[in-house]
Design an enzyme around this catalytic site. Structure first.
Site, PDB file in Angstrom:
ATOM      1  N   GLU A   1       0.807  -1.213   0.000  1.00 43.38           N
ATOM      2  CA  GLU A   1       0.000   0.000   0.000  1.00 43.38           C
ATOM      3  C   GLU A   1       0.845   1.269   0.000  1.00 43.38           C
ATOM      4  O   GLU A   1       0.348   2.345  -0.359  1.00 43.38           O
ATOM      5  CB  GLU A   1      -0.938  -0.013   1.211  1.00 43.38           C
ATOM      6  CG  GLU A   1      -1.965  -1.130   1.152  1.00 43.38           C
ATOM      7  CD  GLU A   1      -2.697  -1.357   2.458  1.00 43.38           C
ATOM      8  OE1 GLU A   1      -3.816  -1.891   2.416  1.00 43.38           O
ATOM      9  OE2 GLU A   1      -2.149  -0.997   3.529  1.00 43.38           O
TER      10      GLU A   1
ATOM     11  N   GLY B   1     -12.867  -3.477   2.914  1.00 44.41           N
ATOM     12  CA  GLY B   1     -13.961  -4.294   2.412  1.00 44.41           C
ATOM     13  C   GLY B   1     -15.226  -3.468   2.314  1.00 44.41           C
ATOM     14  O   GLY B   1     -15.612  -2.779   3.263  1.00 44.41           O
TER      15      GLY B   1
ATOM     16  N   MET C   1      -9.243  -2.064   9.400  1.00 42.06           N
ATOM     17  CA  MET C   1      -8.731  -2.485  10.704  1.00 42.06           C
ATOM     18  C   MET C   1      -7.818  -1.465  11.399  1.00 42.06           C
ATOM     19  O   MET C   1      -7.241  -1.789  12.427  1.00 42.06           O
ATOM     20  CB  MET C   1      -7.986  -3.820  10.543  1.00 42.06           C
ATOM     21  CG  MET C   1      -8.870  -4.947  10.018  1.00 42.06           C
ATOM     22  SD  MET C   1      -7.997  -6.517   9.772  1.00 42.06           S
ATOM     23  CE  MET C   1      -7.617  -6.952  11.471  1.00 42.06           C
ATOM     24  N   GLU C   2      -7.678  -0.261  10.845  1.00 40.69           N
ATOM     25  CA  GLU C   2      -6.736   0.693  11.443  1.00 40.69           C
ATOM     26  C   GLU C   2      -7.259   2.121  11.596  1.00 40.69           C
ATOM     27  O   GLU C   2      -6.841   2.862  12.491  1.00 40.69           O
ATOM     28  CB  GLU C   2      -5.442   0.753  10.607  1.00 40.69           C
ATOM     29  CG  GLU C   2      -4.666  -0.530  10.527  1.00 40.69           C
ATOM     30  CD  GLU C   2      -5.168  -1.480   9.447  1.00 40.69           C
ATOM     31  OE1 GLU C   2      -4.943  -2.701   9.571  1.00 40.69           O
ATOM     32  OE2 GLU C   2      -5.808  -0.991   8.476  1.00 40.69           O
TER      33      GLU C   2
ATOM     34  N   ASP D   1     -12.765  -5.744  -1.840  1.00 40.87           N
ATOM     35  CA  ASP D   1     -13.640  -6.910  -1.729  1.00 40.87           C
ATOM     36  C   ASP D   1     -14.949  -6.472  -1.104  1.00 40.87           C
ATOM     37  O   ASP D   1     -15.126  -5.316  -0.742  1.00 40.87           O
ATOM     38  CB  ASP D   1     -12.962  -8.005  -0.888  1.00 40.87           C
ATOM     39  CG  ASP D   1     -12.636  -7.516   0.516  1.00 40.87           C
ATOM     40  OD1 ASP D   1     -13.544  -7.560   1.368  1.00 40.87           O
ATOM     41  OD2 ASP D   1     -11.487  -7.087   0.766  1.00 40.87           O
TER      42      ASP D   1
END
Length: 253
Positions: free
Chosen positions: A13, A80, A191-192, A215
């Site tokens: 990333e 996601g 998640m961050e 996704d």
């Protein structure tokens, strides 16, 4: 203009950002992390791999704020899709972030961060607006070429809204549907970002979060995420941030 921090959870990333830094960038090793300090497209920056999850992101954000005196923070990476309007290949710029796995009831309300009396953290409006503009310009000019590299719909879009953060990689249809029902306004899952948002809020540092939808948080998420990470993530990140970091483009912190 002060130094900008750019953080990502996975190497792919931020790989193209590191490669584009001007010669002379210095690497500082702190808390098992490498912090690359230099100039990127004319802007003083520190770029770091936060690693995955809320604790890792919070630690990294705290370090760049305290050790490198950054004036603002951008977190970038994949996510996601959760909302029905968000598709693979789209970009989400956060207007606010929350932690969907925070639940200290009955002491505090569901999702409320204890002792801060809030469940959501707003991003910096000016910085987020420039990110959104740059993302729209990037998709307008590059989406057709990217469509051949990943299963993107013909015209990826940019969304601005709520991003939900939690320490879980959601790749189950039933779990994703439960989250949609609980959080109808949330555009995507990652998640961050929510942890980074909390740290920046507590330090009074402007921040923004940029996510590319890899996704749909369903049973195919692992395969879709891995393919997108390898083939597309780095192209989006560098392509969107490059015009933004030219001197005089970013709003003053």
């Amino acid at each position: 203009m002060g130094r900008l921090a750019i953080l990502g959870a996975l190497h792919e990333e931020i790989a193209d950002l590191l490669a584009a830094m001007d010669p002379g960038a210095v690497v500082h090793r702190i808390a098992m992390r490498d912090f690359h300090v230099g100039t990127l497209w004319g802007t003083p920056c520190v770029i770091a791999l936060s690693r995955i999850g809320k604790v890792a992101a919070a630690a990294t954000a705290s370090i760049v704020i305290q050790q490198f005196k950054v004036s603002r923070v951008i977190f970038t990476g994949l996510a996601g899709g959760l909302h029905a309007d968000v598709a693979v290949g789209d970009v989400v710029v956060a207007s606010a972030l929350m932690q969907h796995d925070m639940d200290a009831r009955p002491l505090f309300g569901q999702y409320e961060i204890p002792l801060l009396a809030r469940a959501q953290f707003d991003t910096d409006a000016a910085l987020s607006a420039r990110l959104r503009e740059s993302a729209e310009e990037f998709l307008e000019s590059h989406a057709p070429a990217l469509g051949g590299r990943a299963a993107l719909r013909p015209r990826p879009r940019v969304h601005c809204g709520l991003i939900a953060t939690g320490d879980v990689f959601v790749n189950d249809n039933d779990e994703a549907q439960k989250l949609r029902l609980r959080l109808p306004e949330a555009l995507c899952l990652e998640m961050e970002g929510g942890a980074t948002a909390q740290v920046c809020h507590e330090f009074g540092i402007p921040f923004a979060v940029l996510r590319v939808i890899s996704d749909r948080a369903d049973h195919a998420a692992k395969v879709d995420f891995t393919d997108f990470l390898v083939n597309v993530a780095r192209v989006y990140t560098a392509g969107i941030l490059a015009p933004l970091l030219r001197p005089g483009v970013l709003p003053d912190a």
